[in-house]
Motif scaffolding. Structure first.
Motif, PDB file in Angstrom:
ATOM      1  N   TYR A  14       0.832  -1.214   0.000  1.00 42.28           N
ATOM      2  CA  TYR A  14       0.000   0.000   0.000  1.00 42.28           C
ATOM      3  C   TYR A  14       0.860   1.254   0.000  1.00 42.28           C
ATOM      4  O   TYR A  14       0.558   2.224  -0.707  1.00 42.28           O
ATOM      5  CB  TYR A  14      -0.934   0.009   1.218  1.00 42.28           C
ATOM      6  N   LEU A  15       1.920   1.236   0.786  1.00 42.21           N
ATOM      7  CA  LEU A  15       2.786   2.422   0.845  1.00 42.21           C
ATOM      8  C   LEU A  15       3.531   2.617  -0.475  1.00 42.21           C
ATOM      9  O   LEU A  15       3.698   3.742  -0.949  1.00 42.21           O
ATOM     10  CB  LEU A  15       3.777   2.300   2.007  1.00 42.21           C
ATOM     11  N   VAL A  16       3.975   1.510  -1.073  1.00 39.94           N
ATOM     12  CA  VAL A  16       4.674   1.608  -2.354  1.00 39.94           C
ATOM     13  C   VAL A  16       3.736   2.241  -3.386  1.00 39.94           C
ATOM     14  O   VAL A  16       4.129   3.143  -4.136  1.00 39.94           O
ATOM     15  CB  VAL A  16       5.137   0.214  -2.829  1.00 39.94           C
ATOM     16  N   GLU A  17       2.481   1.792  -3.398  1.00 41.64           N
ATOM     17  CA  GLU A  17       1.519   2.298  -4.377  1.00 41.64           C
ATOM     18  C   GLU A  17       1.094   3.736  -4.090  1.00 41.64           C
ATOM     19  O   GLU A  17       0.550   4.406  -4.960  1.00 41.64           O
ATOM     20  CB  GLU A  17       0.273   1.391  -4.398  1.00 41.64           C
ATOM     21  N   ASN A  18       1.314   4.198  -2.848  1.00 38.83           N
ATOM     22  CA  ASN A  18       0.922   5.558  -2.481  1.00 38.83           C
ATOM     23  C   ASN A  18       2.124   6.403  -2.078  1.00 38.83           C
ATOM     24  O   ASN A  18       2.012   7.321  -1.271  1.00 38.83           O
ATOM     25  CB  ASN A  18      -0.113   5.518  -1.363  1.00 38.83           C
ATOM     26  N   GLN A  19       3.269   6.038  -2.679  1.00 36.80           N
ATOM     27  CA  GLN A  19       4.527   6.707  -2.351  1.00 36.80           C
ATOM     28  C   GLN A  19       4.382   8.237  -2.336  1.00 36.80           C
ATOM     29  O   GLN A  19       4.856   8.911  -1.427  1.00 36.80           O
ATOM     30  CB  GLN A  19       5.591   6.268  -3.365  1.00 36.80           C
ATOM     31  N   GLN A  20       3.706   8.783  -3.332  1.00 36.88           N
ATOM     32  CA  GLN A  20       3.661  10.251  -3.463  1.00 36.88           C
ATOM     33  C   GLN A  20       2.845  10.914  -2.351  1.00 36.88           C
ATOM     34  O   GLN A  20       2.942  12.114  -2.153  1.00 36.88           O
ATOM     35  CB  GLN A  20       3.169  10.659  -4.857  1.00 36.88           C
ATOM     36  N   LYS A  21       2.073  10.124  -1.596  1.00 34.72           N
ATOM     37  CA  LYS A  21       1.252  10.709  -0.525  1.00 34.72           C
ATOM     38  C   LYS A  21       1.943  10.676   0.840  1.00 34.72           C
ATOM     39  O   LYS A  21       1.479  11.313   1.785  1.00 34.72           O
ATOM     40  CB  LYS A  21      -0.085   9.947  -0.410  1.00 34.72           C
ATOM     41  N   ILE A  22       3.019   9.885   0.959  1.00 37.03           N
ATOM     42  CA  ILE A  22       3.645   9.694   2.261  1.00 37.03           C
ATOM     43  C   ILE A  22       4.379  10.961   2.693  1.00 37.03           C
ATOM     44  O   ILE A  22       5.290  11.420   2.014  1.00 37.03           O
ATOM     45  CB  ILE A  22       4.652   8.521   2.233  1.00 37.03           C
ATOM     46  N   ARG A  23       3.966  11.506   3.826  1.00 38.89           N
ATOM     47  CA  ARG A  23       4.599  12.749   4.313  1.00 38.89           C
ATOM     48  C   ARG A  23       5.670  12.452   5.361  1.00 38.89           C
ATOM     49  O   ARG A  23       6.541  13.269   5.594  1.00 38.89           O
ATOM     50  CB  ARG A  23       3.541  13.684   4.917  1.00 38.89           C
ATOM     51  N   GLY A  24       5.586  11.308   6.026  1.00 37.59           N
ATOM     52  CA  GLY A  24       6.606  11.005   7.022  1.00 37.59           C
ATOM     53  C   GLY A  24       6.295   9.734   7.781  1.00 37.59           C
ATOM     54  O   GLY A  24       5.153   9.269   7.799  1.00 37.59           O
ATOM     55  N   ILE A  25       7.367   9.152   8.373  1.00 36.71           N
ATOM     56  CA  ILE A  25       7.195   8.012   9.268  1.00 36.71           C
ATOM     57  C   ILE A  25       7.529   8.482  10.674  1.00 36.71           C
ATOM     58  O   ILE A  25       8.633   8.990  10.917  1.00 36.71           O
ATOM     59  CB  ILE A  25       8.116   6.834   8.863  1.00 36.71           C
ATOM     60  N   PHE A  26       6.568   8.373  11.579  1.00 38.17           N
ATOM     61  CA  PHE A  26       6.764   8.797  12.970  1.00 38.17           C
ATOM     62  C   PHE A  26       6.997   7.569  13.841  1.00 38.17           C
ATOM     63  O   PHE A  26       6.277   6.581  13.724  1.00 38.17           O
ATOM     64  CB  PHE A  26       5.527   9.563  13.463  1.00 38.17           C
ATOM     65  N   LEU A  27       8.000   7.646  14.706  1.00 39.19           N
ATOM     66  CA  LEU A  27       8.320   6.506  15.553  1.00 39.19           C
ATOM     67  C   LEU A  27       8.020   6.849  17.005  1.00 39.19           C
ATOM     68  O   LEU A  27       8.477   7.878  17.517  1.00 39.19           O
ATOM     69  CB  LEU A  27       9.791   6.137  15.382  1.00 39.19           C
ATOM     70  N   THR A  28       7.260   5.982  17.676  1.00 42.05           N
ATOM     71  CA  THR A  28       6.851   6.302  19.054  1.00 42.05           C
ATOM     72  C   THR A  28       7.953   6.006  20.066  1.00 42.05           C
ATOM     73  O   THR A  28       8.054   6.666  21.090  1.00 42.05           O
ATOM     74  CB  THR A  28       5.580   5.516  19.436  1.00 42.05           C
ATOM     75  N   HIS A  29       8.785   5.001  19.803  1.00 43.49           N
ATOM     76  CA  HIS A  29       9.890   4.665  20.707  1.00 43.49           C
ATOM     77  C   HIS A  29      10.814   3.655  20.042  1.00 43.49           C
ATOM     78  O   HIS A  29      10.509   3.155  18.953  1.00 43.49           O
ATOM     79  CB  HIS A  29       9.382   4.148  22.053  1.00 43.49           C
ATOM     80  N   GLY A  30      11.904   3.331  20.710  1.00 44.28           N
ATOM     81  CA  GLY A  30      12.989   2.610  20.052  1.00 44.28           C
ATOM     82  C   GLY A  30      12.998   1.099  20.165  1.00 44.28           C
ATOM     83  O   GLY A  30      14.060   0.476  20.030  1.00 44.28           O
ATOM     84  N   HIS A  31      11.843   0.468  20.421  1.00 43.34           N
ATOM     85  CA  HIS A  31      11.820  -0.992  20.493  1.00 43.34           C
ATOM     86  C   HIS A  31      11.698  -1.616  19.104  1.00 43.34           C
ATOM     87  O   HIS A  31      11.087  -1.045  18.220  1.00 43.34           O
ATOM     88  CB  HIS A  31      10.647  -1.454  21.370  1.00 43.34           C
TER      89      HIS A  31
END
Lengths: 556, 556
Positions: free
Chosen positions: A59-76
């Motif tokens: 889904y992300l590959v097909e919507n590459q142009q819409k992705i604004r960022g990946i947010f990470l909640t913590h380091g696990h």
């Protein structure tokens, strides 16, 4: 048709629902989407030979142009561990707090992805505007510092993702969960809450990490020789408490286990661990100091076969030998599925003559995930209109849904979802939308996704009763047997003790071949099927086993 | 040299120490020996494809003429499950209480051993004189009725084996543990006690089975549709309480699952289960009755793949379909190692829409093994001079040893043993004697002991990365390749998606063969080693996997 005046908010998981692991959630509003977390999962039973499992991000590959960022909640790992695979498929800037980013950068460096990835360090006061979204954060308590919840203001209202959390009223590092901010967010109004369900089946509050410090202190007070503490490498609060106990009781500390060394280095550099400069010693120095002046911090709290503690227990660690009278603390509870492995490690340590302190007999662990009262407190602070329990197996999600109902969320406003189920919000109303493609991508060595159901089924078969390879060479001209049948077996029976059985098996194949030739069956496929069927039948009758049978016919 | 005036008492385990399962203990005085229990164990991880594990009874075979009898403490598989294998190796009369014998006879009949085996039914008042021994019994509480401890008077004093036990002050069948007799035995003096260590790590008393009845009653009171209760087939007290709840709430009861049906039949016939004559219905009749008038009792409380409950959860049971609104009670806790399987079953039941009641969220199970206070009570009643903790993994045996110390047994009088370790008593003094050969005999299908370490290692290898078979046909005369190399893989990669990799692998084998021929390497062993090494290296570099490689060279 005119374009919708009002847009549509979509919320869904690519991983993390009906499972513990590979967390990945998406918040999308028309042409803007953000991803929250990008985690891995450890393989389940039946996934033979698989190293790790990551979400399918088609889904992300097909919507590459819409992705604004990946947010990470913590380091696990179950929140950041898939990142280096995902970033090979999609490009996106990474937003994370300082410690989380430190751990991520180490990963990306190893994967040669560091320079190509835009990275933005945030803190709980940051505000990030991306497309239609305004993203802010609130500090939470979890078993790793710098954990945050994510608050996404959208045209349809505010979506909150808690990350992993509990409420620790006396946190080890003094950093309280940001309850004031949560209250404020709740007051303004939350259209949808996504909240951690790991401990939704457990009553009460989960309790403070600090209580483990008291347990450790008691162990340190009593121990007369060396102390070895095994815990999760990523539990930096726990590590800090071991350091504090070493300081209080005058012990030097050696760190062993690759992941433990890695986390201690990164967390110390970034200031998340306060270690006196002369405390850490090299494992080689352990034997030069008196036993009551040394402690060792180690991986292996789950009894993992190749971990430092397991090696020590089996007397095969290169640097640390456990001696009779040493104290070993296993500061963790077994993750379901690991009970027997850790049990064996404890037994092995007792055999050496160590005092073993573990969760069944002492207070040396608390979970980082809130129990029912923590979860209710979060729900009450944020007062969401809609609720999606996340981060848990199905029964945990259900238990969390019941908790939400008990604090006043309307049953019809609770969405217990599977990965790929979408919740759509439009005009302030939520409903299930179209299903999105997700799945498990299995990683075995360097192979990403090249092991699927057929391969796993074969591994399962092979693991149960082994394999018999039957080789026959036929004459191309005359069709008669030039050589064989030869039968080679692996994982089936001790060949030496079963010669007679294999001789008879040979005879069965020979008879089958003769019959086929008499009946003029010469297609290889039919020949192979005949051999497989007759041999399989013979072996099942004689042994009640069903090894894989692989007939190979060569023509020369 | 004159013969010892004083004989020697030997006590040892052929199974049951440092493990849960395959219990088998021996009490021997010179030329007389008795065996206590003859159990099986379920395979550990790593024992791929193995069905069950039994003790190695070589010692009994070699001492056939000394065996006076096999005494069985109760009817659980880990105490009677190896009997039909053991009786093929040694002859001995079987002593057991009525219910235990009923279960044993079913086993022996299936194994065609019933007529050749002398069987003596005993009760807690029986006294059996065999050689120098006088054997008597005392009733205990456990999760199956007719459980007894065994008291063996020997020329060196009285040896007591508790069997599996707890103290239930309000037993379901009203039969109290025989504390008066225990007290009497203790008063006369016990030279050595062997006692159940399963729950030696758990504080407190374990509690009464009757408390589960209250939990069940509450479930039955609330349920509006059908109720399905899954529990251990052998827990006859639990089954009785389900029957009682059905009676109290006006429900008919269907029994499903082969082992459950078997136990219910035997226990009812022998009078250990009181079931109203019109209560039991055939599973086919379930759908003809109103949902609130039916209950089902089933196997599968551990999430076992082929069990009745698991089939119901997966909607693949032939006779029972679980419907939304039905109540499912899992009246058991997961045995370590089964947590994930049972978790998946619970999830599946919730998905169907059932109300699932399980040990995390309700009181529907208590253990049949005493906790620390039960164990101390037994020690205090019997006041043994020497103590051997049995029936447990190493840490449990150690915990039990500590309990014994805490109630006054001298530390030097406590023997924490392994299987095969002997404790010798002579002249009232105990010490370790010579070690006796024991071990694990693995059973796979009809094969007893034909699967050992090499076969298991191969299965492990095969399960991780699969196998590649490389076939080459050579000309006997000229030594050149007539056909192949052909590479066939199973459990390695999807062949279709990895054609290129396998093509390259083929080239690697070809080059290796050419090199060997140039170097005049014509011994098959060297040729095979070269192929294996070069291919293994190539595949590891390309995939980081190490499949088993099986080169086959045919000459025609």
């Amino acid at each position: 048709m005119a374009k919708n005046l009002r847009g549509k908010l979509m919320i869904f998981a690519l991983g993390g629902l009906d499972e513990i692991g590979k967390n990945m959630y998406v918040v999308q509003y028309e042409d803007d989407l953000i991803v929250i977390d990008s985690g891995l999962m450890f393989p389940e039973e039946g996934m033979l030979g698989i190293d790790i499992v990551i979400p399918d991000v088609t889904y992300l590959v097909e919507n590459q142009q819409k992705i604004r960022g990946i947010f990470l909640t913590h380091g696990h790992e179950d929140h950041i561990g898939a990142l280096s695979y995902v970033l090979r498929k999609v490009r996106a800037p990474i937003y994370a707090t300082r410690l989380t980013m430190g751990l991520v950068e180490h990963k990306l460096r190893e994967a040669h992805l560091l320079n190509d990835t835009k990275r933005i360090v945030v803190d709980s006061h940051s505000v990030v505007k991306l497309g239609v979204f305004r993203v802010s954060f609130f500090a939470t308590n979890h078993s790793i510092p710098d954990s945050v919840g994510v608050c996404v203001d959208t045209p349809e209202g505010t979506v909150v993702h808690t990350g992993d959390f509990k409420f620790d009223m006396t946190p080890v590092n003094g950093q309280m969960a940001d309850m004031h901010k949560m209250a404020e967010i709740g007051k303004k109004g939350v259209i949808c809450l996504l909240s951690d369900s790991t401990n939704a089946e457990r009553p009460g509050f989960i309790g403070s990490e600090r209580s483990v410090g008291e347990g450790l202190d008691e162990v340190f007070r009593k121990a007369k020789q060396r102390i070895i503490v095994a815990t999760f490498a990523s539990n930096i609060h726990r590590i800090q408490q071991v350091v504090d106990a070493c300081f209080a009781h005058g012990r030097k500390l050696a760190v062993v286990g690759r992941s433990m060394i890695n986390v201690v280095n990164i967390a110390s550099e970034l200031g998340y661990l306060q270690i006196p400069s002369d405390m850490i010693i090299d494992p080689d120095e352990i034997n030069r100091l008196p036993a009551h002046r040394v402690a060792v911090m180690s991986t292996g709290s789950q009894g993992e076969a190749m971990s430092a503690l397991t090696r020590m227990a089996n007397a095969s660690h290169r640097k640390v030998e456990i001696l009779p009278g040493d104290t070993v603390v296993i500061a963790a509870t077994p993750i379901p599925g690991n009970e027997r492995m850790i049990g064996r490690t404890i037994d092995q340590l007792f055999r050496i003559g160590a005092h073993v302190v573990y969760s069944k007999t002492a207070h040396v662990h608390v979970s980082g995930h809130g129990a029912q009262e923590d979860l209710k407190l979060m729900l009450n602070l944020l007062k969401p209109k809609y609720f999606i329990p996340i981060h848990g197996e199905y029964r945990m999600l259900l238990a969390h849904a019941q908790l939400a109902e008990s604090v006043g969320v309307k049953p019809e406003n609770i969405f217990v979802c599977d990965n790929g189920d979408t919740v759509e919000v439009s005009g302030g109303k939520a409903r299930y939308g179209a299903k999105i493609h997700t799945g498990k991508v299995l990683i075995d060595g360097l192979g990403v996704g090249d092991v699927g159901n057929i391969v796993l089924r074969d591994r399962k078969l092979l693991s149960q009763d082994g394999i018999l390879v039957v080789v026959v060479t036929l004459s191309k001209k005359h069709g008669h047997i030039l050589s064989g049948p030869d039968i080679i077996s692996r994982g089936f029976v001790y060949v030496r003790e079963s010669e007679q059985l294999l001789d008879e098996a040979n005879r069965v194949v020979n008879l089958t071949m003769e019959r086929c030739m008499k009946e003029k069956i010469s297609e290889w496929a039919s020949l192979k099927t005949s051999i497989r069927d007759s041999l399989s039948k013979f072996l099942y009758e004689r042994t009640r086993r069903r090894p894989m049978i692989l007939p190979i016919i060569m023509e020369v």
